[in-house]
Write a protein that holds these residues in place. Structure first.
Motif, short mmCIF file in Angstrom:
data_model
loop_
_atom_site.label_atom_id
_atom_site.label_comp_id
_atom_site.label_asym_id
_atom_site.label_seq_id
_atom_site.Cartn_x
_atom_site.Cartn_y
_atom_site.Cartn_z
N VAL A 30 -16.25 -7.04 43.11
CA VAL A 30 -16.17 -8.44 42.71
C VAL A 30 -14.83 -8.96 43.20
O VAL A 30 -13.79 -8.38 42.90
CB VAL A 30 -16.28 -8.58 41.18
CG1 VAL A 30 -16.25 -10.04 40.77
CG2 VAL A 30 -17.53 -7.89 40.66
N LYS A 33 -11.33 -14.15 42.76
CA LYS A 33 -11.70 -15.47 42.22
C LYS A 33 -12.97 -15.38 41.37
O LYS A 33 -13.08 -16.02 40.33
CB LYS A 33 -11.89 -16.51 43.33
CG LYS A 33 -10.62 -16.84 44.08
CD LYS A 33 -9.57 -17.47 43.17
CE LYS A 33 -8.33 -17.82 43.96
NZ LYS A 33 -7.10 -17.68 43.22
N SER A 34 -13.92 -14.57 41.80
CA SER A 34 -15.14 -14.39 41.00
C SER A 34 -14.82 -13.74 39.66
O SER A 34 -15.42 -14.07 38.64
CB SER A 34 -16.16 -13.55 41.76
OG SER A 34 -16.65 -14.25 42.87
N SER A 38 -15.72 -15.50 36.20
CA SER A 38 -16.61 -14.76 35.30
C SER A 38 -15.93 -14.45 33.97
O SER A 38 -16.55 -14.58 32.91
CB SER A 38 -17.08 -13.47 35.96
OG SER A 38 -17.86 -13.76 37.09
#
Length: 74
Positions: A30, A33-34, A38
Motif C-alpha cells: 500500500v 498516500k493510500s 485509509s
C-alpha cells in the motif's frame, strides 16, 4: 486516551499497520498516500476536524499523520 470504537488509538494504528504489512508480504504493498487516506477514513465524526486539516495539501506522510495522532493522545 482517544478511542476508535472499542480500540484505543494506539491499538487501531497498530492493527492498521499490521494489515498494511501483511499486504506487503503478499506483494500487494500500500503506497504512503493510500495509507494516509485509509487510516484517516477509519475514524468517526469526532475526528472530522483533524481529518480535514490533514487532507489540506500538502498531505503529510503516513509517519507524520501517526505522529500527529499520537501527540493528541499524550
Amino acid at each position: 486516551s482517544l478511542k476508535k470504537g472499542s480500540q484505543t488509538l494506539a491499538e487501531h494504528i497498530s492493527a492498521f499497520k499490521c494489515t498494511c504489512d501483511e499486504l506487503t508480504a503478499i506483494r500487494r504493498p500500500v503506497n504512503d498516500k493510500s495509507m494516509v487516506f485509509s487510516l484517516l477514513n477509519g475514524f468517526g465524526p469526532s475526528y472530522d476536524a483533524f481529518i480535514t486539516f490533514m487532507m489540506n495539501p500538502p498531505i503529510p506522510s503516513y509517519k507524520q499523520v501517526v505522529a500527529l495522532l499520537q501527540s493528541h493522545e499524550t
